[in-house]
Design a protein around this motif. Structure first.
Motif, PDB file in Angstrom:
ATOM      1  N   LEU A   1       0.606  -1.256   0.136  1.00  0.00           N
ATOM      2  CA  LEU A   1       0.119  -0.396  -0.097  1.00  0.00           C
ATOM      3  C   LEU A   1       0.619   1.150  -0.145  1.00  0.00           C
ATOM      4  O   LEU A   1       1.928   1.557   0.721  1.00  0.00           O
ATOM      5  CB  LEU A   1      -1.093  -0.356   1.614  1.00  0.00           C
ATOM      6  CG  LEU A   1      -2.173  -1.285   1.041  1.00  0.00           C
ATOM      7  CD1 LEU A   1      -2.778  -1.134   2.210  1.00  0.00           C
ATOM      8  CD2 LEU A   1      -2.690  -0.917  -0.187  1.00  0.00           C
ATOM      9  N   HIS A   2       0.777   2.176  -1.154  1.00  0.00           N
ATOM     10  CA  HIS A   2       1.267   3.850  -0.768  1.00  0.00           C
ATOM     11  C   HIS A   2      -0.141   4.838  -0.647  1.00  0.00           C
ATOM     12  O   HIS A   2      -0.797   4.662  -1.761  1.00  0.00           O
ATOM     13  CB  HIS A   2       2.128   3.871  -1.456  1.00  0.00           C
ATOM     14  CG  HIS A   2       2.630   5.087  -2.388  1.00  0.00           C
ATOM     15  ND1 HIS A   2       4.053   4.874  -2.014  1.00  0.00           N
ATOM     16  CD2 HIS A   2       2.147   5.942  -3.095  1.00  0.00           C
ATOM     17  CE1 HIS A   2       4.307   6.259  -2.308  1.00  0.00           C
ATOM     18  NE2 HIS A   2       3.304   6.795  -2.835  1.00  0.00           N
ATOM     19  N   LYS A   3      -0.130   5.376   0.310  1.00  0.00           N
ATOM     20  CA  LYS A   3      -1.152   6.211   0.729  1.00  0.00           C
ATOM     21  C   LYS A   3      -2.134   5.941   1.258  1.00  0.00           C
ATOM     22  O   LYS A   3      -2.576   4.188   1.160  1.00  0.00           O
ATOM     23  CB  LYS A   3      -0.452   7.578   0.258  1.00  0.00           C
ATOM     24  CG  LYS A   3       0.567   8.116  -0.022  1.00  0.00           C
ATOM     25  CD  LYS A   3       0.956   9.991  -0.776  1.00  0.00           C
ATOM     26  CE  LYS A   3       2.052   9.949  -0.423  1.00  0.00           C
ATOM     27  NZ  LYS A   3       2.076  10.782  -1.822  1.00  0.00           N
ATOM     28  N   SER A   4      -3.688   6.119   1.044  1.00  0.00           N
ATOM     29  CA  SER A   4      -5.150   6.096   1.228  1.00  0.00           C
ATOM     30  C   SER A   4      -5.054   4.467  -0.139  1.00  0.00           C
ATOM     31  O   SER A   4      -4.871   3.250   0.488  1.00  0.00           O
ATOM     32  CB  SER A   4      -6.081   7.171   0.830  1.00  0.00           C
ATOM     33  OG  SER A   4      -5.586   7.490  -0.464  1.00  0.00           O
ATOM     34  N   LEU A   5      -5.606   4.632  -0.792  1.00  0.00           N
ATOM     35  CA  LEU A   5      -5.465   4.040  -1.945  1.00  0.00           C
ATOM     36  C   LEU A   5      -5.146   3.486  -3.188  1.00  0.00           C
ATOM     37  O   LEU A   5      -5.505   3.193  -4.241  1.00  0.00           O
ATOM     38  CB  LEU A   5      -7.038   4.442  -2.906  1.00  0.00           C
ATOM     39  CG  LEU A   5      -8.907   4.354  -1.508  1.00  0.00           C
ATOM     40  CD1 LEU A   5     -10.248   4.566  -2.258  1.00  0.00           C
ATOM     41  CD2 LEU A   5      -9.039   3.745  -0.945  1.00  0.00           C
TER      42      LEU A   5
END
Length: 176
Positions: free
Chosen positions: A58-62
């Motif tokens: 995962l990279h940041k939120s979505l």
């Protein structure tokens, strides 16, 4: 694999590194569900082409940072920009009760507790701030907000959704 047998996962929106890593904007409320994927289908032209995943996180939120096998440089990554990702429908977890996937209820009959049979669900419009059931009532379109408080029952065997809509909502669309 045909697109009809798949669901939309997200779109490749950016490159992350010069080694071919990409960022995928996921279309989900639960991005962590997509961390264990081994492969995805990427739409190229009219075809769904399988791509195997070396690693993802995962990279940041979505956003999901993905490294695909055999995508090792910027030109290869550039060729995948703005492409859509799909997975087979059979990898979706089964939902119970009144929870459902949008694609699952197309073709279901909508029944209102006061009005009776409203019609057949032909689609779901989720491009607005409030997702809407699109219901065909004898050739006329009826739009019903998808709201947990409205949904009374979902019967997968009978292919029906029973709702209680606010008074007068259905009358806006249907004049008898």
């Amino acid at each position: 694999m045909r697109k009809e047998e798949c669901f939309y996962v997200g779109t490749i929106v950016n490159k992350f590194s010069f080694k071919g890593e990409l960022l995928v904007k996921l279309d989900t409320d639960e991005p962590e569900l997509f961390l264990e994927m081994e492969s995805v289908f990427i739409e190229i032209g009219k075809n769904l082409v399988p791509f195997f995943i070396e690693h993802s996180q995962l990279h940041k939120s979505l956003l999901l940072r993905v490294k695909f096998e055999d995508v090792d440089d910027e030109p290869m990554a550039d060729s995948l920009m703005k492409r859509e990702l799909y997975l087979p429908l059979d990898v979706l977890p089964k939902l119970e009760g009144t929870q459902f996937y949008y694609h699952e209820v197309i073709g279901f009959e909508m029944i209102d507790t006061e009005y009776g049979s409203v019609g057949t669900i032909t689609g779901v419009n989720d491009t607005t701030s409030q997702a809407l059931f699109e219901v065909d009532h004898d050739g006329s379109e009826v739009l019903i907000p998808i709201n947990d408080e409205f949904i009374e029952e979902l019967d997968r065997d009978k292919k029906t959704i029973t709702v209680t809509t606010p008074e007068g909502l259905i009358d806006l669309y249907i004049s008898e």
